[in-house]
Design an enzyme around this catalytic site. Structure first.
Site, mmCIF file in Angstrom:
data_model
loop_
_atom_site.group_PDB
_atom_site.id
_atom_site.type_symbol
_atom_site.label_atom_id
_atom_site.label_comp_id
_atom_site.label_asym_id
_atom_site.label_seq_id
_atom_site.Cartn_x
_atom_site.Cartn_y
_atom_site.Cartn_z
ATOM 1 N N HIS A 1 0.790 -1.241 0.000
ATOM 2 C CA HIS A 1 0.000 0.000 0.000
ATOM 3 C C HIS A 1 0.818 1.286 0.000
ATOM 4 O O HIS A 1 0.284 2.357 -0.268
ATOM 5 C CB HIS A 1 -0.908 -0.007 1.232
ATOM 6 C CG HIS A 1 -2.189 0.748 1.058
ATOM 7 N ND1 HIS A 1 -2.371 1.725 0.110
ATOM 8 C CD2 HIS A 1 -3.360 0.663 1.713
ATOM 9 C CE1 HIS A 1 -3.588 2.221 0.205
ATOM 10 N NE2 HIS A 1 -4.213 1.589 1.165
ATOM 11 N N THR B 1 -5.536 9.364 -0.741
ATOM 12 C CA THR B 1 -6.813 9.144 -0.068
ATOM 13 C C THR B 1 -6.837 9.920 1.238
ATOM 14 O O THR B 1 -5.804 10.267 1.800
ATOM 15 C CB THR B 1 -7.052 7.656 0.258
ATOM 16 O OG1 THR B 1 -5.992 7.177 1.070
ATOM 17 C CG2 THR B 1 -7.153 6.823 -1.009
ATOM 18 N N SER C 1 -12.177 5.148 3.015
ATOM 19 C CA SER C 1 -11.280 6.027 2.270
ATOM 20 C C SER C 1 -12.048 6.921 1.303
ATOM 21 O O SER C 1 -13.066 6.526 0.739
ATOM 22 C CB SER C 1 -10.252 5.204 1.494
ATOM 23 O OG SER C 1 -10.897 4.413 0.515
#
Length: 346
Positions: A208, A328, A317
């Protein structure tokens, strides 16, 4: 680098339905780049930041003693395939940039599947360990110069593919397999991994730090559309097949064992359950003049309240790619009103 976005349907979304039309494409193509934003805005559209896409391929997260770093390679033409504890390198791009024929890629995958597993240790488990633990083990791994090239092959690969030997038995088993598996047949640092079971079920796991789901979903959607519109290939053996990527792991065996034990301990604390509720469909929710997203956010709150007797902080998000380098932001759905709803139902 930008795409046009708004509040309609699909990835290319538009506020008033005119974006994406022949007229829109014609007008914006005639405008100089410095004015294209204003032309798009006239049609109710706006650019979305696409800077994340540069890290979708050829990138990996490197562990550090104090902080990690993102390694972005250039000119890679291969993917790395994991099957069990073994790593393989498959060339998927020619030197001139052309894609290797599907038939040859399929033959390479079949060769991997037909090859007996080696006695190698599960190096991938280290990528699931605490980051400092992994950083120290990686440094130790590189003390043997024979490991430099194998690590570079993994780090620089376009992406990773994980071939699972186990076929899931039900929805819970499938979720666990795609979420973490046994924590060994993975390289959690890779920008993204495609996980495939023996029956062809597949999922994508991505790291991520480099980017968000929007970039990955765009890739997955286009990949899926291409796969269903492309006829299956018959394998054709290439002159150069897949190459086994071999590491020297004896001096990190204890680190790998510790990582496996810690991974097993953590996975044992994770509960996964599934219950199908066909009636709770988007059509049903919309028929009650409610939004799907908001409904499920409140269901999360209500479920937690019933289980534990109090509200819980939850994360949703919000895409901020309408801003330069936007990623985000967090929407907090645990509100006073959500608590009042839970109290009402209880």
């Amino acid at each position: 680098n930008a795409c046009m976005g708004g509040s309609g349907k699909g990835f290319l979304k538009f506020l008033n339905g005119k974006g994406g039309s022949a007229e829109f494409d014609r007008v914006t193509s005639l405008l100089p780049s410095s004015l294209s934003f204003y032309g798009a805005y006239a049609y109710g559209s706006y650019p979305l930041d696409m800077s994340q896409y540069q890290n979708l391929f050829e990138s990996t997260r490197l562990p550090g003693l104090k902080k990690d770093s993102l390694l972005k390679s250039q000119g890679s033409r291969h993917v790395v395939v994991q099957r069990g504890n073994d790593f393989w390198e498959i060339e998927v791009l020619r030197a001139d940039g052309r894609v290797v024929p599907h038939a040859q890629i399929l033959a390479a995958v079949q060769r991997i599947l037909s090859s007996p597993p080696s006695a190698s240790l599960p190096l991938g488990a280290l990528t699931a360990a605490h980051r400092t633990t992994w950083a120290k083990a990686r440094a130790k791994l590189l003390e043997d110069p024979r490991n430099a090239r194998p690590l570079a092959v993994v780090d620089s690969a376009l992406f990773a593919v994980c071939l699972e030997d186990r076929t899931p038995t039900d929805a819970v088993d499938l979720n666990r397999l795609m979420l973490h598996g046994d924590g060994r047949n993975r390289w959690f640092d890779k920008s993204f991994q495609i996980i495939v079971t023996p029956t062809g079920k597949a999922a994508v796991m991505f790291e991520h730090s480099w980017g968000d789901g929007v970039a990955v979903v765009r890739f997955v959607n286009e990949m899926f559309a291409d796969s269903v519109n492309t006829a299956p290939a018959e394998p054709v053996t290439a002159a150069e097949g897949p190459k086994r990527v071999e590491f020297e792991l004896e001096h990190v065996a204890r680190d790998i064992k510790s990582a496996c034990d810690e991974t097993d301990r953590v996975l044992a604390t994770l509960d996964v359950a599934a219950q199908e509720w066909p009636e709770m469909s988007p059509t049903f929710i919309h028929s009650k003049k409610s939004a799907v997203d908001g409904t499920f956010q409140m269901l999360f709150q209500l479920a937690h309240w019933h289980m534990h007797g109090h509200a819980a902080s939850t994360y949703e998000s919000a895409n901020t790619s309408a801003f330069k380098h936007g990623r985000t932001e967090t929407i907090r759905s645990c509100t006073v009103q959500a608590k009042a709803m839970c109290q009402t139902f209880s």
